[in-house]
Design a protein around this motif. Structure first.
Motif, PDB file in Angstrom:
ATOM      1  N   ALA A  90       9.804   4.065   4.439  1.00  9.46           N
ATOM      2  CA  ALA A  90      10.046   5.032   5.510  1.00  9.46           C
ATOM      3  C   ALA A  90       8.892   4.936   6.490  1.00  9.46           C
ATOM      4  N   ARG A  91       9.121   5.396   7.719  1.00  6.42           N
ATOM      5  CA  ARG A  91       8.081   5.251   8.741  1.00  6.42           C
ATOM      6  C   ARG A  91       8.351   6.179   9.914  1.00  6.42           C
ATOM      7  N   LEU A  92       7.330   6.347  10.752  1.00  4.43           N
ATOM      8  CA  LEU A  92       7.501   6.932  12.069  1.00  4.43           C
ATOM      9  C   LEU A  92       7.679   5.782  13.055  1.00  4.43           C
ATOM     10  N   ILE A  93       8.559   5.977  14.021  1.00  3.35           N
ATOM     11  CA  ILE A  93       8.842   4.917  14.987  1.00  3.35           C
ATOM     12  C   ILE A  93       9.267   5.556  16.301  1.00  3.35           C
ATOM     13  N   PRO A  94       8.914   4.964  17.438  1.00  7.14           N
ATOM     14  CA  PRO A  94       9.438   5.477  18.704  1.00  7.14           C
ATOM     15  C   PRO A  94      10.968   5.457  18.700  1.00  7.14           C
ATOM     16  N   ALA A  95      11.566   6.471  19.277  1.00  7.44           N
ATOM     17  CA  ALA A  95      13.027   6.555  19.303  1.00  7.44           C
ATOM     18  C   ALA A  95      13.646   5.572  20.292  1.00  7.44           C
ATOM     19  N   GLU A  96      12.883   5.182  21.297  1.00  4.44           N
ATOM     20  CA  GLU A  96      13.437   4.369  22.391  1.00  4.44           C
ATOM     21  C   GLU A  96      14.119   3.083  21.937  1.00  4.44           C
ATOM     22  N   GLU A 147       0.834  -1.194   0.000  1.00  3.02           N
ATOM     23  CA  GLU A 147       0.000   0.000   0.000  1.00  3.02           C
ATOM     24  C   GLU A 147       0.875   1.254   0.000  1.00  3.02           C
ATOM     25  N   GLU A 148       0.300   2.347  -0.432  1.00  2.00           N
ATOM     26  CA  GLU A 148       0.973   3.645  -0.376  1.00  2.00           C
ATOM     27  C   GLU A 148       0.476   4.400   0.848  1.00  2.00           C
ATOM     28  N   VAL A 149       1.406   5.027   1.558  1.00  2.00           N
ATOM     29  CA  VAL A 149       1.048   5.785   2.758  1.00  2.00           C
ATOM     30  C   VAL A 149       1.811   7.095   2.775  1.00  2.00           C
ATOM     31  N   LEU A 150       1.245   8.059   3.456  1.00  2.44           N
ATOM     32  CA  LEU A 150       1.910   9.342   3.662  1.00  2.44           C
ATOM     33  C   LEU A 150       2.510   9.341   5.054  1.00  2.44           C
ATOM     34  N   VAL A 151       3.824   9.494   5.141  1.00  2.47           N
ATOM     35  CA  VAL A 151       4.504   9.530   6.440  1.00  2.47           C
ATOM     36  C   VAL A 151       4.689  10.993   6.831  1.00  2.47           C
ATOM     37  N   GLY A 152       4.097  11.378   7.937  1.00  3.95           N
ATOM     38  CA  GLY A 152       4.156  12.775   8.366  1.00  3.95           C
ATOM     39  C   GLY A 152       5.376  13.083   9.204  1.00  3.95           C
ATOM     40  N   GLU A 153       5.263  14.117  10.006  1.00  2.00           N
ATOM     41  CA  GLU A 153       6.350  14.537  10.869  1.00  2.00           C
ATOM     42  C   GLU A 153       6.288  13.755  12.192  1.00  2.00           C
ATOM     43  N   PRO A 154       7.424  13.477  12.789  1.00  2.00           N
ATOM     44  CA  PRO A 154       7.438  12.724  14.053  1.00  2.00           C
ATOM     45  C   PRO A 154       6.841  13.518  15.200  1.00  2.00           C
ATOM     46  N   GLY A 155       6.087  12.823  16.043  1.00  2.00           N
ATOM     47  CA  GLY A 155       5.530  13.432  17.237  1.00  2.00           C
ATOM     48  C   GLY A 155       6.483  13.292  18.411  1.00  2.00           C
ATOM     49  N   PRO A 156       6.048  13.621  19.616  1.00  2.00           N
ATOM     50  CA  PRO A 156       6.901  13.500  20.797  1.00  2.00           C
ATOM     51  C   PRO A 156       7.432  12.075  20.965  1.00  2.00           C
ATOM     52  N   GLY A 157       8.731  11.969  21.135  1.00  2.00           N
ATOM     53  CA  GLY A 157       9.354  10.670  21.349  1.00  2.00           C
ATOM     54  C   GLY A 157       9.536   9.837  20.102  1.00  2.00           C
ATOM     55  N   GLN A 158       9.211  10.390  18.927  1.00  2.00           N
ATOM     56  CA  GLN A 158       9.301   9.641  17.676  1.00  2.00           C
ATOM     57  C   GLN A 158      10.414  10.172  16.771  1.00  2.00           C
ATOM     58  N   VAL A 159      10.778   9.356  15.788  1.00  2.00           N
ATOM     59  CA  VAL A 159      11.624   9.820  14.698  1.00  2.00           C
ATOM     60  C   VAL A 159      10.996   9.361  13.389  1.00  2.00           C
ATOM     61  N   ARG A 160      11.345  10.068  12.307  1.00  2.00           N
ATOM     62  CA  ARG A 160      11.029   9.564  10.971  1.00  2.00           C
ATOM     63  C   ARG A 160      12.291   8.883  10.445  1.00  2.00           C
ATOM     64  N   LEU A 161      12.131   7.618  10.086  1.00  2.00           N
ATOM     65  CA  LEU A 161      13.271   6.800   9.692  1.00  2.00           C
ATOM     66  C   LEU A 161      13.108   6.361   8.247  1.00  2.00           C
ATOM     67  N   ARG A 162      14.155   6.584   7.432  1.00  2.00           N
ATOM     68  CA  ARG A 162      14.162   6.075   6.062  1.00  2.00           C
ATOM     69  C   ARG A 162      14.968   4.781   6.040  1.00  2.00           C
ATOM     70  N   HIS A 163      14.289   3.697   5.710  1.00  2.45           N
ATOM     71  CA  HIS A 163      14.940   2.394   5.712  1.00  2.45           C
ATOM     72  C   HIS A 163      15.906   2.229   4.543  1.00  2.45           C
ATOM     73  N   GLU A 164      17.008   1.551   4.819  1.00  2.25           N
ATOM     74  CA  GLU A 164      17.887   1.073   3.760  1.00  2.25           C
ATOM     75  C   GLU A 164      17.751  -0.442   3.605  1.00  2.25           C
ATOM     76  N   ALA A 165      17.365  -1.106   4.680  1.00  2.00           N
ATOM     77  CA  ALA A 165      17.137  -2.551   4.643  1.00  2.00           C
ATOM     78  C   ALA A 165      16.191  -2.918   5.779  1.00  2.00           C
ATOM     79  N   VAL A 166      15.440  -3.995   5.579  1.00  2.00           N
ATOM     80  CA  VAL A 166      14.470  -4.466   6.565  1.00  2.00           C
ATOM     81  C   VAL A 166      14.669  -5.967   6.757  1.00  2.00           C
ATOM     82  N   GLY A 167      14.622  -6.416   7.998  1.00  2.00           N
ATOM     83  CA  GLY A 167      14.825  -7.822   8.292  1.00  2.00           C
ATOM     84  C   GLY A 167      13.576  -8.660   8.038  1.00  2.00           C
ATOM     85  N   LEU A 168      13.800  -9.886   7.575  1.00  2.00           N
ATOM     86  CA  LEU A 168      12.733 -10.879   7.406  1.00  2.00           C
ATOM     87  C   LEU A 168      12.966 -11.973   8.442  1.00  2.00           C
ATOM     88  N   ASN A 169      12.011 -12.141   9.354  1.00  2.00           N
ATOM     89  CA  ASN A 169      12.157 -13.084  10.456  1.00  2.00           C
ATOM     90  C   ASN A 169      10.978 -14.039  10.504  1.00  2.00           C
TER      91      ASN A 169
END
Length: 326
Positions: A99-105, A19-41
């Motif tokens: 790309a996605r928003l994700i908690p920074a923790e 699907e296509e999604v719009l990734v906005g700006e990060p909120g409190p405690g979040q970052v916007r992360l651009r992936h270079e690779a993603v794990g398959l588990n």
């Protein structure tokens, strides 16, 4: 618009949708992360098929690595431009994306010697291997380990780490091709369970005594053979259920088979403490950066090939680690 893989109902690989999604700006405690690779588990399939129940629709994947594009208010552990990796559970679900928003923790800064692709292939497997080798049992040089799925991503790391600790490793595999991979990465002995009796061979290879510890990621199909492979007061570590969940059993069985110990650990409980997580990450990244442990990326997929990736994973066609290259 960014690309992501989601599922709206549980089931086989075919429920995965791009699907296509719009990734906005990060909120409190979040970052916007651009992936270079993603794990398959393999754990990804547990979310997809409903073994791990979650509200739907939902994203897929819990492990990835990339570049921090923006940070939200209150984030102090990473900054814009940092190379990071992560793994987790519900707090990181949604990794199959450009790309996605994700908690920074949960983010871990990558050392210079580790690429994003390598990190996506090893963060979950590496941290799992780290707690198995450093937290589960007080291994002594000369101990013997029975390692199921020895040619898998965790298996290849554990077998290499076990050799660093002076352990004897008996690996189980399903084919001669996988046996060659397991031997090349530290297995002293290999049992092909497609035509060999695992418990019988494990006993033969240990002069009838049995092994100190079993790492069993298969579950239902290997549970009894794993117990029968242990020495008196040995430890059974259930680290996965690739063949299905283990049926209920009477704990008296453990006494009857030699006062055995059994544990079913989860990675989340070994990385919940930030200090312990940093220590485990430092150990595995240190071994990899120094070349003492090699990460084998044997399958690379495009994000749009998620359905085929899951089919390959569940049919046991894969060896080592698999990643989506973004």
């Amino acid at each position: 618009m960014e690309q992501t893989i989601r599922f709206h109902e549980t089931g086989g690989p075919e429920v995965l949708r791009r699907e296509e999604v719009l990734v906005g700006e990060p909120g409190p405690g979040q970052v916007r992360l651009r992936h270079e690779a993603v794990g398959l588990n393999f754990a990804d399939t547990y979310f997809r098929n409903g073994t791990y129940p979650i509200p739907l629709p939902a994203g897929m994947g819990v492990e990835g690595a990339g570049i921090v594009e923006a940070v939200g208010p209150g984030v102090t552990n990473v900054t814009e431009g940092d190379r990071v990796t992560y793994t987790g559970f519900l707090n990181t679900l949604g990794a199959y994306s450009t790309a996605r928003l994700i908690p920074a923790e949960p983010l871990i800064k990558l050392p210079d010697g580790i690429s994003c692709e390598t990190a996506a292939a090893m963060t979950m497997r590496g941290l799992t291997s780290a707690y198995l080798m450093r937290r589960i049992h007080p291994f002594q040089k000369g101990d013997t380990v029975l390692l199921h799925a020895a040619a898998g991503g965790v298996g290849l790391i554990v077998s290499q780490w076990a050799k660093l600790l002076g352990l004897t490793v008996i690996g189980t595999v399903s084919s001669e091709a996988k046996a060659e991979v397991a031997r090349a990465h530290g297995c002293d002995h290999v049992i092909n369970y497609s035509h060999e009796d695992v418990a019988k061979r494990a006993r033969e290879l240990t002069d009838g005594l049995g092994v100190n510890v079993v790492f069993d990621s298969v579950g239902k199909n290997t549970f009894m053979a794993s117990l029968d492979s242990l020495k008196r007061r040995g430890l059974m570590v259930c680290v996965g259920t690739a063949s299905g969940t283990i049926p209920p059993f009477d704990p008296q069985l453990l006494a009857m088979k030699g006062s055995l110990y059994l544990t079913r650990p989860a990675l989340a409980d070994y990385i919940a403490d930030p200090a312990e997580k940093a220590e485990l990450a430092g150990e595995i990244f240190g071994h990899v950066a120094a070349g003492r442990i090699k990460i084998e990326i044997n399958q690379r997929y495009a994000l749009e090939d998620a359905v085929q990736a899951h089919r390959d994973l569940e049919s046991r066609k894969t060896t080592g680690s698999s990643v989506f290259v973004i």
